[in-house]
Motif scaffolding. Structure first.
Motif, mmCIF file in Angstrom:
data_model
loop_
_atom_site.group_PDB
_atom_site.id
_atom_site.type_symbol
_atom_site.label_atom_id
_atom_site.label_comp_id
_atom_site.label_asym_id
_atom_site.label_seq_id
_atom_site.Cartn_x
_atom_site.Cartn_y
_atom_site.Cartn_z
ATOM 1 N N THR A 177 -5.581 5.595 -33.551
ATOM 2 C CA THR A 177 -4.642 5.832 -32.484
ATOM 3 C C THR A 177 -3.961 4.063 -32.371
ATOM 4 N N GLN A 178 -2.648 4.359 -32.254
ATOM 5 C CA GLN A 178 -1.613 3.204 -32.029
ATOM 6 C C GLN A 178 -1.039 3.478 -30.617
ATOM 7 N N LEU A 179 -1.436 2.464 -29.597
ATOM 8 C CA LEU A 179 -0.604 2.406 -28.210
ATOM 9 C C LEU A 179 0.074 1.072 -28.128
ATOM 10 N N ASN A 180 1.291 1.350 -27.879
ATOM 11 C CA ASN A 180 2.207 0.145 -27.357
ATOM 12 C C ASN A 180 2.871 0.613 -26.104
ATOM 13 N N ARG A 181 2.710 -0.550 -25.159
ATOM 14 C CA ARG A 181 3.282 -0.555 -23.778
ATOM 15 C C ARG A 181 4.082 -1.782 -23.478
ATOM 16 N N VAL A 182 5.166 -1.649 -22.873
ATOM 17 C CA VAL A 182 5.922 -3.050 -22.281
ATOM 18 C C VAL A 182 6.241 -2.697 -20.841
ATOM 19 N N PHE A 183 5.722 -3.402 -19.995
ATOM 20 C CA PHE A 183 5.965 -3.943 -18.649
ATOM 21 C C PHE A 183 7.157 -5.059 -18.108
ATOM 22 N N CYS A 184 7.949 -4.559 -17.487
ATOM 23 C CA CYS A 184 8.850 -5.661 -16.984
ATOM 24 C C CYS A 184 8.516 -5.838 -15.433
ATOM 25 N N LYS A 185 8.385 -7.065 -15.067
ATOM 26 C CA LYS A 185 7.861 -7.211 -13.839
ATOM 27 C C LYS A 185 6.930 -6.141 -13.286
ATOM 28 N N GLU A 186 5.741 -5.948 -14.039
ATOM 29 C CA GLU A 186 4.622 -4.970 -13.948
ATOM 30 C C GLU A 186 5.213 -3.689 -13.577
ATOM 31 N N LYS A 187 6.295 -3.088 -13.872
ATOM 32 C CA LYS A 187 6.764 -1.835 -14.106
ATOM 33 C C LYS A 187 6.796 -1.471 -15.473
ATOM 34 N N LEU A 188 5.978 -0.436 -15.797
ATOM 35 C CA LEU A 188 5.897 0.256 -17.033
ATOM 36 C C LEU A 188 7.369 1.002 -17.605
ATOM 37 N N ILE A 189 7.937 0.346 -18.577
ATOM 38 C CA ILE A 189 9.066 0.468 -19.056
ATOM 39 C C ILE A 189 9.215 1.288 -20.659
ATOM 40 N N TYR A 190 8.084 1.104 -21.037
ATOM 41 C CA TYR A 190 7.775 1.784 -22.559
ATOM 42 C C TYR A 190 6.518 2.038 -22.742
ATOM 43 N N HIS A 191 6.014 3.322 -23.204
ATOM 44 C CA HIS A 191 4.820 3.588 -23.430
ATOM 45 C C HIS A 191 4.831 4.775 -24.643
ATOM 46 N N ASP A 192 4.162 4.260 -25.752
ATOM 47 C CA ASP A 192 4.301 4.951 -27.118
ATOM 48 C C ASP A 192 2.927 5.212 -27.700
ATOM 49 N N ARG A 193 2.657 6.233 -27.882
ATOM 50 C CA ARG A 193 1.080 6.401 -28.358
ATOM 51 C C ARG A 193 1.269 7.372 -29.351
ATOM 52 N N ILE A 194 0.602 7.097 -30.641
ATOM 53 C CA ILE A 194 0.381 8.167 -31.617
ATOM 54 C C ILE A 194 -1.143 8.280 -31.978
ATOM 55 N N LEU A 195 -1.701 9.315 -32.094
ATOM 56 C CA LEU A 195 -3.073 9.607 -32.625
ATOM 57 C C LEU A 195 -3.073 10.499 -33.806
ATOM 58 N N ILE A 196 -3.468 9.769 -35.090
ATOM 59 C CA ILE A 196 -3.616 10.536 -36.474
ATOM 60 C C ILE A 196 -4.791 10.900 -36.646
ATOM 61 N N SER A 197 -5.174 12.245 -37.124
ATOM 62 C CA SER A 197 -6.533 12.617 -37.261
ATOM 63 C C SER A 197 -6.648 13.561 -38.366
ATOM 64 N N ALA A 198 -7.660 13.826 -38.812
ATOM 65 C CA ALA A 198 -7.651 14.986 -39.589
ATOM 66 C C ALA A 198 -7.434 16.193 -39.058
ATOM 67 N N GLU A 199 -7.944 16.493 -37.867
ATOM 68 C CA GLU A 199 -7.685 17.605 -37.019
ATOM 69 C C GLU A 199 -6.205 17.896 -36.607
ATOM 70 N N ASN A 200 -5.479 16.829 -36.439
ATOM 71 C CA ASN A 200 -3.994 17.294 -35.904
ATOM 72 C C ASN A 200 -3.185 17.520 -36.915
ATOM 73 N N GLN A 201 -3.497 16.793 -38.150
ATOM 74 C CA GLN A 201 -2.702 17.041 -39.476
ATOM 75 C C GLN A 201 -1.365 16.384 -39.108
ATOM 76 N N LEU A 202 -1.064 15.343 -38.136
ATOM 77 C CA LEU A 202 0.057 14.809 -37.730
ATOM 78 C C LEU A 202 0.617 13.944 -38.940
ATOM 79 N N LEU A 203 -0.253 13.565 -39.804
ATOM 80 C CA LEU A 203 0.097 12.776 -41.301
ATOM 81 C C LEU A 203 0.830 13.486 -42.107
ATOM 82 N N ASN A 204 0.537 14.736 -42.090
ATOM 83 C CA ASN A 204 1.308 15.459 -43.041
ATOM 84 C C ASN A 204 2.438 16.603 -42.533
ATOM 85 N N GLU A 205 2.441 16.552 -41.463
ATOM 86 C CA GLU A 205 3.289 17.585 -40.683
ATOM 87 C C GLU A 205 4.753 16.789 -40.804
#
Length: 301
Positions: A177-205
């Motif tokens: 799992t890779q999770l990136n977040r950016v806060f400006c003045k403590e307000k969340l402005i960017y949230h990006d999460r990707i989970l790669i696993s054998a079960e979800n096959q996201l690598l191959n899709e």
């Protein structure tokens, strides 16, 4: 004067797992940007600040002698740039999430790294770790949180390689799992999460990574310097022209999310990704930080 102190944590190595912490504070002084506080626990460390560009920008090399993360490990890195300080953070080598172990009595095979960067007013940070290699069978979690003010600036990337494709070792078991977040003045402005696993096959899709082993994100955020929408539009056009000039249109995309520039790479070569990101950094750096793109010496070793 640097303040080097241990963290008050009872133990850093339990049942073959590292609980490592590194807290850094950089301040703008009469002598330029100085590393004014270092607190460490476990194998995470730094040597000293380097100044290849002069005293106002401190180059910091994060050191992790084990060079990898195994089951049960938890690495936490916290970097604070006080008002006006400018740091460029990188690593001497790639990070590794090794294959998760199954013979532990720690209750969890998770391998964790969390990086938090706090920027005070008019502070600047460039965060350019070398690639993260995720071994087949790993159970990795990598999180990057950026806290910025309306007049500070951030440039940073993360580059992930799944498996060891050059050695014919695909990533077909485990999870990352890779999770990136950016806060400006403590307000969340960017949230990006990707989970790669054998079960979800996201690598191959085709709607996922489409069998590409390397994915990466380069973020550029400077509310003060990039507050004009037309200026950002021109900048994005310039960046796309650079991409076209090196025929990398199929590898890179650029999105402007209300002033946050998100550049993504999807391909199969770490070295190619890094070189493309450097080309774009050399366009962005003079505009956002008023500096030329001088590459850290350690990248050439």
């Amino acid at each position: 004067m640097n303040n080097h102190a241990p963290l008050s944590v009872p133990t850093h190595h339990v049942k073959s797992r590292w609980l490592a912490h590194l807290n850094l504070e950089l301040s703008l002084t009469d002598y330029g940007t100085q590393l004014t506080k270092t607190q460490r626990l476990g194998p995470l460390s730094v040597q000293k600040a380097f100044y290849p560009e002069g005293k106002d920008c401190a180059h910091i090399y994060l050191l992790h002698p084990p060079a990898g993360i195994v089951s049960g490990d938890e690495l936490r890195i916290s970097i604070t740039n006080k008002a006006g300080a400018h740091s460029l953070i990188t690593t001497p080598g790639g990070n590794r999430f090794y294959r998760a172990r199954e013979d532990l009595n720690i209750g969890d095979t998770k391998q964790t790294q969390v990086t938090t960067i706090n920027l005070e007013k008019h502070a600047k940070c460039e965060n350019f770790p070398l690639e993260t290699i995720v071994y087949n069978g790993a159970d990795g979690f990598n999180q990057v949180d950026i806290h910025i003010q309306e007049n500070s600036a951030y440039l940073g990337w993360d580059i992930t390689c799944l498996g060891l494709p050059s050695s014919g070792q695909a990533f077909d078991k485990g999870a990352y799992t890779q999770l990136n977040r950016v806060f400006c003045k403590e307000k969340l402005i960017y949230h990006d999460r990707i989970l790669i696993s054998a079960e979800n096959q996201l690598l191959n899709e085709s709607a996922g990574l489409d069998n590409n082993s390397v994915f990466a994100t380069f973020l550029a955020y400077a509310p003060e310097q990039l507050n004009d929408k037309e200026q950002r539009k021109t900048l994005v056009e310039d960046l796309r022209e650079k991409i076209s000039a090196v025929e990398a249109q199929s590898l890179l995309s650029i999105t402007d999310i209300d002033g946050l520039l998100v550049i993504r790479y999807l391909g199969s070569q770490v070295a190619q990704c890094k070189q493309l990101f450097i080309i774009l950094w050399q366009v962005l750096r003079p505009i956002i930080l008023d500096k030329t793109g001088l590459q850290p010496r350690i990248w050439h070793t």
